[in-house]
Motif scaffolding. Structure first.
Motif, mmCIF file in Angstrom:
data_model
loop_
_atom_site.group_PDB
_atom_site.id
_atom_site.type_symbol
_atom_site.label_atom_id
_atom_site.label_comp_id
_atom_site.label_asym_id
_atom_site.label_seq_id
_atom_site.Cartn_x
_atom_site.Cartn_y
_atom_site.Cartn_z
ATOM 1 N N PHE A 334 0.837 -1.205 0.000
ATOM 2 C CA PHE A 334 0.000 0.000 0.000
ATOM 3 C C PHE A 334 0.872 1.254 0.000
ATOM 4 O O PHE A 334 0.657 2.198 -0.768
ATOM 5 C CB PHE A 334 -0.922 -0.033 1.230
ATOM 6 N N LEU A 335 1.886 1.262 0.839
ATOM 7 C CA LEU A 335 2.757 2.425 0.932
ATOM 8 C C LEU A 335 3.502 2.650 -0.382
ATOM 9 O O LEU A 335 3.668 3.777 -0.859
ATOM 10 C CB LEU A 335 3.768 2.259 2.069
ATOM 11 N N TRP A 336 3.986 1.568 -0.943
ATOM 12 C CA TRP A 336 4.779 1.659 -2.181
ATOM 13 C C TRP A 336 3.924 2.180 -3.328
ATOM 14 O O TRP A 336 4.333 3.080 -4.046
ATOM 15 C CB TRP A 336 5.365 0.272 -2.500
ATOM 16 N N ASN A 337 2.696 1.636 -3.427
ATOM 17 C CA ASN A 337 1.827 2.025 -4.525
ATOM 18 C C ASN A 337 1.363 3.471 -4.402
ATOM 19 O O ASN A 337 1.312 4.201 -5.381
ATOM 20 C CB ASN A 337 0.591 1.119 -4.580
ATOM 21 N N ASN A 338 1.010 3.846 -3.205
ATOM 22 C CA ASN A 338 0.409 5.172 -3.049
ATOM 23 C C ASN A 338 1.396 6.285 -2.713
ATOM 24 O O ASN A 338 1.151 7.438 -3.004
ATOM 25 C CB ASN A 338 -0.656 5.137 -1.957
ATOM 26 N N GLY A 340 5.123 5.679 -2.730
ATOM 27 C CA GLY A 340 6.482 5.468 -3.216
ATOM 28 C C GLY A 340 7.489 5.202 -2.128
ATOM 29 O O GLY A 340 8.658 5.576 -2.245
ATOM 30 N N LEU A 341 7.033 4.566 -1.046
ATOM 31 C CA LEU A 341 7.919 4.251 0.072
ATOM 32 C C LEU A 341 7.719 2.799 0.418
ATOM 33 O O LEU A 341 6.615 2.288 0.363
ATOM 34 C CB LEU A 341 7.534 5.057 1.317
ATOM 35 N N ARG A 342 8.800 2.116 0.817
ATOM 36 C CA ARG A 342 8.587 0.796 1.393
ATOM 37 C C ARG A 342 9.764 0.389 2.248
ATOM 38 O O ARG A 342 10.858 0.933 2.129
ATOM 39 C CB ARG A 342 8.333 -0.229 0.297
ATOM 40 N N ALA A 343 9.468 -0.602 3.103
ATOM 41 C CA ALA A 343 10.521 -1.158 3.942
ATOM 42 C C ALA A 343 11.015 -2.437 3.271
ATOM 43 O O ALA A 343 10.253 -3.124 2.590
ATOM 44 C CB ALA A 343 9.983 -1.469 5.322
ATOM 45 N N LEU A 344 12.323 -2.722 3.462
ATOM 46 C CA LEU A 344 12.899 -3.939 2.898
ATOM 47 C C LEU A 344 13.135 -4.928 4.016
ATOM 48 O O LEU A 344 13.404 -4.542 5.159
ATOM 49 C CB LEU A 344 14.222 -3.610 2.200
ATOM 50 N N ASP A 345 13.078 -6.203 3.664
ATOM 51 C CA ASP A 345 13.388 -7.216 4.672
ATOM 52 C C ASP A 345 14.895 -7.396 4.723
ATOM 53 O O ASP A 345 15.454 -8.421 4.342
ATOM 54 C CB ASP A 345 12.704 -8.545 4.307
ATOM 55 N N ALA A 346 15.553 -6.373 5.143
ATOM 56 C CA ALA A 346 17.015 -6.434 5.203
ATOM 57 C C ALA A 346 17.493 -5.608 6.379
ATOM 58 O O ALA A 346 17.022 -4.501 6.589
ATOM 59 C CB ALA A 346 17.613 -5.890 3.909
ATOM 60 N N ALA A 347 18.432 -6.178 7.126
ATOM 61 C CA ALA A 347 19.016 -5.457 8.264
ATOM 62 C C ALA A 347 20.305 -4.798 7.794
ATOM 63 O O ALA A 347 21.116 -5.428 7.114
ATOM 64 C CB ALA A 347 19.295 -6.408 9.406
ATOM 65 N N ILE A 348 20.450 -3.546 8.147
ATOM 66 C CA ILE A 348 21.633 -2.832 7.677
ATOM 67 C C ILE A 348 22.841 -3.232 8.510
ATOM 68 O O ILE A 348 22.813 -3.192 9.745
ATOM 69 C CB ILE A 348 21.420 -1.310 7.761
ATOM 70 N N VAL A 349 23.894 -3.644 7.826
ATOM 71 C CA VAL A 349 25.153 -3.968 8.482
ATOM 72 C C VAL A 349 26.172 -2.952 7.954
ATOM 73 O O VAL A 349 26.367 -2.837 6.749
ATOM 74 C CB VAL A 349 25.606 -5.403 8.147
ATOM 75 N N ASP A 350 26.721 -2.211 8.855
ATOM 76 C CA ASP A 350 27.642 -1.164 8.393
ATOM 77 C C ASP A 350 28.980 -1.316 9.113
ATOM 78 O O ASP A 350 29.106 -0.967 10.282
ATOM 79 C CB ASP A 350 27.040 0.221 8.677
ATOM 80 N N SER A 395 11.942 5.682 -7.232
ATOM 81 C CA SER A 395 12.518 6.734 -8.073
ATOM 82 C C SER A 395 11.460 7.257 -9.037
ATOM 83 O O SER A 395 11.663 8.257 -9.701
ATOM 84 C CB SER A 395 13.717 6.185 -8.836
ATOM 85 N N ASN A 396 10.322 6.551 -9.069
ATOM 86 C CA ASN A 396 9.245 6.959 -9.949
ATOM 87 C C ASN A 396 7.962 7.013 -9.124
ATOM 88 O O ASN A 396 7.060 6.201 -9.283
ATOM 89 C CB ASN A 396 9.144 5.946 -11.098
ATOM 90 N N PRO A 397 7.865 7.964 -8.214
ATOM 91 C CA PRO A 397 6.752 7.961 -7.260
ATOM 92 C C PRO A 397 5.433 8.323 -7.932
ATOM 93 O O PRO A 397 5.430 8.876 -9.030
ATOM 94 C CB PRO A 397 7.163 9.032 -6.250
ATOM 95 N N PRO A 398 4.322 8.026 -7.248
ATOM 96 C CA PRO A 398 3.003 8.411 -7.780
ATOM 97 C C PRO A 398 2.931 9.922 -7.983
ATOM 98 O O PRO A 398 3.702 10.675 -7.401
ATOM 99 C CB PRO A 398 2.036 7.986 -6.672
ATOM 100 N N ALA A 399 1.978 10.339 -8.810
ATOM 101 C CA ALA A 399 1.852 11.757 -9.150
ATOM 102 C C ALA A 399 1.660 12.618 -7.910
ATOM 103 O O ALA A 399 0.998 12.220 -6.954
ATOM 104 C CB ALA A 399 0.659 11.952 -10.087
ATOM 105 N N ASN A 400 2.240 13.807 -7.936
ATOM 106 C CA ASN A 400 2.111 14.796 -6.840
ATOM 107 C C ASN A 400 2.609 14.279 -5.506
ATOM 108 O O ASN A 400 2.230 14.798 -4.472
ATOM 109 C CB ASN A 400 0.649 15.237 -6.663
ATOM 110 N N THR A 401 3.407 13.205 -5.531
ATOM 111 C CA THR A 401 3.853 12.695 -4.241
ATOM 112 C C THR A 401 5.377 12.627 -4.220
ATOM 113 O O THR A 401 5.966 11.580 -4.390
ATOM 114 C CB THR A 401 3.260 11.301 -3.974
ATOM 115 N N PRO A 402 6.010 13.729 -4.025
ATOM 116 C CA PRO A 402 7.469 13.700 -3.928
ATOM 117 C C PRO A 402 7.895 12.950 -2.676
ATOM 118 O O PRO A 402 7.148 12.872 -1.712
ATOM 119 C CB PRO A 402 7.848 15.190 -3.816
ATOM 120 N N ASN A 403 9.061 12.355 -2.754
ATOM 121 C CA ASN A 403 9.587 11.662 -1.581
ATOM 122 C C ASN A 403 11.063 11.963 -1.448
ATOM 123 O O ASN A 403 11.644 12.665 -2.269
ATOM 124 C CB ASN A 403 9.331 10.165 -1.678
#
Ligand SMILES: Nc1ncnc2c1ncn2[C@@H]1O[C@H](COP(=O)(O)OP(=O)(O)OP(=O)(O)O)[C@@H](O)[C@H]1O
Ligand SMILES: [Mg+2]
Lengths: 541, 241, 307
Positions: A334-338, A340-350, A395-403
């Protein structure tokens, strides 16, 4: 023999005269100082009259000459002239003091109000009171502060008033305000009867910029109670009332102190009856739900966002199957479609930008172009996340929805996708399935049409009592909330409107030595030399 | 008016013709220079330059300097007998006192101007708040005028220079103590009134923080006028006592 | 020019000047003569407006010294007794200062003129502290004259300077009389006699006598004073002989002769000569004695003390 006695009598008479004069003076001074016929004035007056009487009796010629003579005429003239001048000076002084004519010469206009402050003051409609606690020791500090506070009174035509209290003289009142130090300042609304409304009393912070402190306090006072933030409570979120290291009582209190109202919200229950978030919801905080949302729950959030709602999502790496915001879950979709944001199933290792372990990641880069991150300077105030989740922006978000992204990990980091192994054995290693860094851990999206705002943070530990005071964590949270609720717009706080203080001096030791030479040796020496030349030339004359 | 100008010119000439004046100027530069350097070394890298540094130092220094600069003005004339000539010259007593006062103020102004060297140095190494500094300098200039007027008054009262200096230091010190009043008086209202009467109370919380207030100007001008008025009456009293 | 009426000054109960009245006409040089503490300085200070009188009044050039002090001061040049100077000024600077203060128009030229007249022009760049006492005295005089005042008041201008300069100063004061009214104090009689048109003798703040030196001498020298020297007679015999002569009031030994004071009458000298020769002595010398003001002054003072 006879002659001697007469002289002595005259002298005695004169001494009585002096005593009488002194008595009358004392009486006059006492009369002015104590403004009335007090006992002291009476005694002094009696002494004065007795003295004058004996003077007249013992040295009549002397007395007569004094009263009718030139001395009397001129000295009373001089005394009255002096008193008159004193009166004129005092009057001018008082008039000018009342008129409050000041000229602010400071470069930063420290004693003038900025247009931003004026805009805030324009919105003041109910009387407020600045209450300062100063002991007599801080009298000069108080006067300096008062120069500034009285601008607020003038600007609001007296809606904002000032009062100063000596905490040592009125300890009960000081306690009422819970004063902790000398020179502390409070801001409260004033009741209709003129008394202080203690329920609204807030402490005015004291930092380098007095104007920011005071205007900010007034702005907070103005919006206090108008913004409500809801905490979701039905999916095992972190508890805003829990005061342990893992709880979030700290940020809850912080929000409340800023004048916002916090409320719990049961999404599951509301969704089950097809309800909605309350209309006064300025922001909806999801403080790491454990389980993912159902369709009806997503619908509630969708409706809320469509009417301009604001969502603060804190999502952690979870190891359970139906974890909140699974990468392939409905809510993530839902977040990605509407938005342009989503969480990944990945833990950041730095391995580079981290603290104790590569999983305790420190912000490596910050995009400070958004309002949220304006104060997040990675050098001074890095954010610290423990076991953070990578998020992604389209990188190609829905219209009028900058991120946009806010916090990034280092290029050497990677996203460990084998969460199963990580959760069970706490081991991680870079392998082909993993995502190459740099990875985003905080991102935002904004629908310009509906006004919906979302802030997605791939960590929740940063806002717990245990971590929130570390680095820039609290800034990320409070400025995040401020952006979501529009709080920042309301207090109209534009940092560039205030002086940043004078620049520090950086001078090399060499320059310092040169300056010391010029000012301590050369200048006085030159003056001395001039004096010497003048002197020798005089001597020869 | 002519008398004022003539007396002023003579006194100024006297200041610059005597080695003492240069000695005082050098000593002042030395003290302010040391102070400036100490502050500079302390501030580098930790805080911005204090804009009112020298005026704040002078606000204390003038308690001692003003009497030294003014003690001889009338006391010496009286002791040396030149007052007899001065008072029998066709000029008003006001012109004499005023001319002497203005000359002392002028000399003080020159001293102040000398300390501008520190501002020039600051400008060349950092960005000082010049407006603030100017306000502080204007303040200390007026403040100095008031202290000099106090010195003149005592110089008029006695023919002994030491006594004159001592008395004016005593009075100036009391007037200067405003800053400490709060520690002595526990009653806030009384402390405030007392503070309004003191010299320092009209400097540290306005001019010294970069603010020029009409009431402070009125205070210093008023003190100066009052002191001079009394001094003139004292000189004049020779004619009718 | 100067009109003093019952001028008095008391310090506490002590009367330093006691109902002094005198006049000085334009162009007159008036000497105020009196011993130390007579009240000369006090009188002058009152006239110049430095201190007020306790009673009485005075007018200078028609202006009251109290009510029109400024007008009086404009018209008076004053040299105080102490000759106050600013030691750190140059001669020229000092004179020019007073010229400017008194509103002299062409101050520079006037300064040079007056310095020239007191012979200090070539020292005009000298610091006053380096001047000798006599030079300072002349400097003071220059100061008093630089604005060309109608009335000049000089308080003992000749004390402390050498005889050569005393004569010069006296001459210049004398010369002043041509254009100015001069009031001048001294306790040296010969000086007053030389310089003044009129002398006022005061003591204890009161006037004892006043007039031209000549009239004073006349007024105060009743009778003849003669010097008689006789040879051949013992001193006592000579004295007895002279005392018996008609009209002789007093005979005092003076040197080897006698000072004879007698009432004025015709043929006194003839009688003396006759009697001496008759007694068988020889008359060695017989001449009139002109009494100086000095004698008169001492005489007067003596009489006052006696009274
Ligand atoms: N300020 C004073 N207070 C008290 N007595 C004074 C004062 N000035 C002068 N006298 C006294 O007044 C008297 C007259 O003094 P004044 O100086 O006029 O004398 P003078 O004639 O000028 O004497 P001199 O020839 O010594 O100068 C003196 O007995 C002196 O002691
Ligand atoms: Mg004398």
């Amino acid at each position: 023999m006879n002659k001697q006695i007469i002289i002595r009598q005259t002298q005695v008479g004169q001494w009585f005269g002096y005593a009488g004069g002194a008595g009358l003076m004392a009486a006059l001074v006492g009369f002015i100082a104590q403004s009335g016929l007090t006992e002291f004035v009476g005694i002094a007056l009696t002494i004065g009259l007795i003295g004058l009487f004996f003077w007249a009796a013992l040295a009549p010629a002397d007395f007569r000459a004094f009263v009718s003579g030139r001395q009397m005429r001129y000295s009373t003239g001089a005394v009255f002239g002096t008193l008159l001048l004193l009166g004129v000076v005092a009057l001018t002084y008082v008039i000018l003091q009342r008129a409050v004519i000041t000229l602010d010469m400071t470069e930063g206009q420290r004693f003038s109000l900025s247009t931003e402050t004026r805009a805030v003051l324009n919105r003041v409609v109910y009387p407020m009171r600045i209450t300062g606690f100063y002991s007599p020791r801080l009298l000069s500090q108080r006067e300096i502060d008062d120069q500034f506070f009285r601008l607020y009174e003038v600007e609001t035509d007296g809606l904002i008033t000032r009062e100063y209290i000596d905490p040592e003289q009125q300890p009960a009142l000081a306690q009422r305000y819970s004063v902790t130090f000398d020179g502390e300042i409070f801001l409260s609304y004033v009741n209709a009867d003129g008394s202080t409304d203690f329920s609204t009393t807030t402490r005015v912070p004291i930092s380098e910029s007095q104007e920011r402190d005071m205007t900010g306090a007034i702005a907070r006072q103005l919006i206090s109670g108008t913004l409500t933030v809801y905490f979701e409570r039905s999916h095992g979120e972190r508890d805003p009332l829990d005061s342990t290291q893992e709880g979030m009582s700290g940020i809850n209190g912080g929000i409340q102190e800023s004048g916002l109202i916090t409320q719990p919200f049961d999404l599951q229950q509301v969704a089950s009856v097809g309800g909605d978030l309350p209309t006064d919801a300025s922001a909806f905080i999801l403080a790491r739900p454990l389980t993912d949302f159902s369709d009806s729950e997503i619908a509630v959030i969708d409706r809320y966002l469509k009417r301009g709602g604001a969502l603060f999502i804190m999502s952690d790496v979870l190891f359970n199957a139906d974890a909140f915001l699974r990468q392939d879950g409905k809510f993530n979709q839902f977040l990605w479609n509407n938005y342009g944001l989503r969480a990944l199933d990945a833990a950041i290792v730095d391995p580079v930008s981290s603290q104790d372990t590569p999983l305790d990641i420190v912000s490596a880069a910050v995009y400070t172009d958004s309002a949220i991150a304006a104060r997040l300077d990675s050098g001074d105030t890095p954010t610290l996340f423990r076991l953070a989740r990578a998020v992604e922006i389209s990188s190609n978000p829905p219209a009028n929805t900058p991120n946009g992204r806010i916090v990034l990990s280092s290029p050497q980091s990677y996203g460990e996708t084998n969460l199963k192994q990580l959760g069970e054995t706490n081991t991680y290693a870079f392998d082909p399935e993993d995502i190459q860094g740099p990875l985003t851990s905080v991102a935002w999206a904004y629908n310009q049409k509906t006004g919906a705002k979302i802030l997605l943070v791939g960590d929740s530990d940063f806002a717990t009592n245990g971590q929130v005071l570390t680095g820039g964590n609290s800034i990320l949270f409070t400025d995040g909330v401020a952006w979501l609720t529009g709080y920042g717009d309301q207090i109209n706080y534009a940092p560039q409107a205030y002086r940043t203080g004078l620049p520090l001096m950086f001078v090399t030791g060499q320059t310092l030595d040169a300056i010391a030479f010029v000012t301590v040796i050369l200048m006085p020496g030159l003056v001395l030399l001039t004096g010497f030349i003048v002197w020798t030339r005089r001597i020869r004359a | 008016m002519n008398g004022t100008w003539v007396v002023f010119r003579r006194e100024v000439g006297q200041y610059f013709a005597s080695p003492i004046a240069y000695l005082i100027a050098a000593a002042l530069l030395l003290v302010t220079g040391l102070y400036f350097n100490a502050d500079l070394t302390f501030s580098v890298g930790t805080k911005p330059a204090e804009p009112a540094l020298i005026p704040l130092l002078l606000s204390f220094a003038m308690v001692f300097c003003a009497p030294l600069l003014t003690m001889r003005l009338l006391a010496e004339e009286r002791r040396e007998g030149t007052l007899e000539l001065l008072l029998t010259a066709p000029v008003s007593d006001g012109a004499i006192v005023l001319g002497k006062f203005l000359s002392a103020w002028f000399y003080y102004t020159i001293l102040l101007a000398l300390t501008f060297i520190y501002q020039i140095i600051l400008v060349s190494i950092t960005q000082p708040d010049m407006g603030h500094t100017m306000a502080a300098y204007i303040g200390i200039w007026l403040y100095g005028g008031a202290t000099l007027a106090v010195g003149i008054l005592f110089s008029a009262i006695t023919e002994n220079q030491i006594v004159a200096a001592f008395l004016s230091i005593a009075l100036l010190f009391i007037l200067w103590m405003g800053e400490l009043i709060g520690q002595i008086i526990t009653n806030l209202e009384l402390a405030e009134v007392v503070r309004q009467l003191t010299l320092i109370g009209h400097f540290t919380s306005s001019f010294a923080v970069g603010l020029i207030r009409a009431e402070d100007i009125a205070y210093y001008a008023g003190i100066t006028a009052l002191m001079l008025f009394i001094a003139i009456r004292v000189v004049e009293s020779n004619r009718w006592r | 020019m100067i009109d003093v009426q019952n001028l008095s000054k008391t310090y506490g109960t002590f009367a330093a000047v006691d109902r002094l009245s005198f006049k000085a006409e334009a162009g007159e040089v008036v000497g105020l003569l009196g011993p130390n503490g007579a009240g000369k300085t006090t009188t002058m200070r009152m006239l110049t407006g430095f201190m007020p009188p306790s009673a009485g009044s005075a007018r200078i050039a028609g202006y009251d010294i109290l009510n029109d002090s400024l007008e009086v001061r404009r018209r008076v040049g004053y040299l105080p007794e102490r000759v106050p100077v600013y030691p750190d000024m140059t001669v020229q600077g000092y004179i020019q200062f007073w010229a400017n203060l008194r509103g002299v128009r062409d101050a520079r030229r006037q300064t040079e003129r007056v310095l020239e007249s007191v012979h200090l022009l070539e020292r005009r760049k000298t610091l006053i502290r380096n001047l000798s006492k006599g030079m300072r005295q002349r400097l003071g005089l220059a100061q008093a004259l630089v604005h060309d005042p109608p009335v000049v008041i000089l308080d003992e201008p000749t004390i402390g300077i050498d005889p050569q300069q005393v004569i010069e100063v006296r001459q210049s004061v004398r010369a002043l009389g041509e254009k100015h009214t001069v009031l001048f104090s001294t306790h040296i009689l010969s000086e007053a006699e030389q310089v003044c048109d009129r002398v006022i003798i005061i003591n204890h703040g009161r006037i004892l006598a006043q007039g031209t030196p000549a009239t004073l001498r006349q007024q105060l020298q009743p009778g003849d004073h003669l010097y008689v020297q006789i040879s051949g007679a013992s001193s006592a015999a000579g004295q007895r002989l002279l005392a018996e002569i008609e009209g002789v009031q007093q005979v005092q030994p003076q040197g080897i002769g006698f000072h004879v004071r007698a009432a004025v009458r015709a043929n006194l000298r003839g009688d003396i000569a006759q009697r001496v020769v008759q007694a068988g002595y020889q008359l060695e010398e017989l001449r009139p004695v002109a009494m100086t003001l000095e004698d008169i002054f001492l005489d007067l003072l003596g009489r006052e003390e006696g009274a």
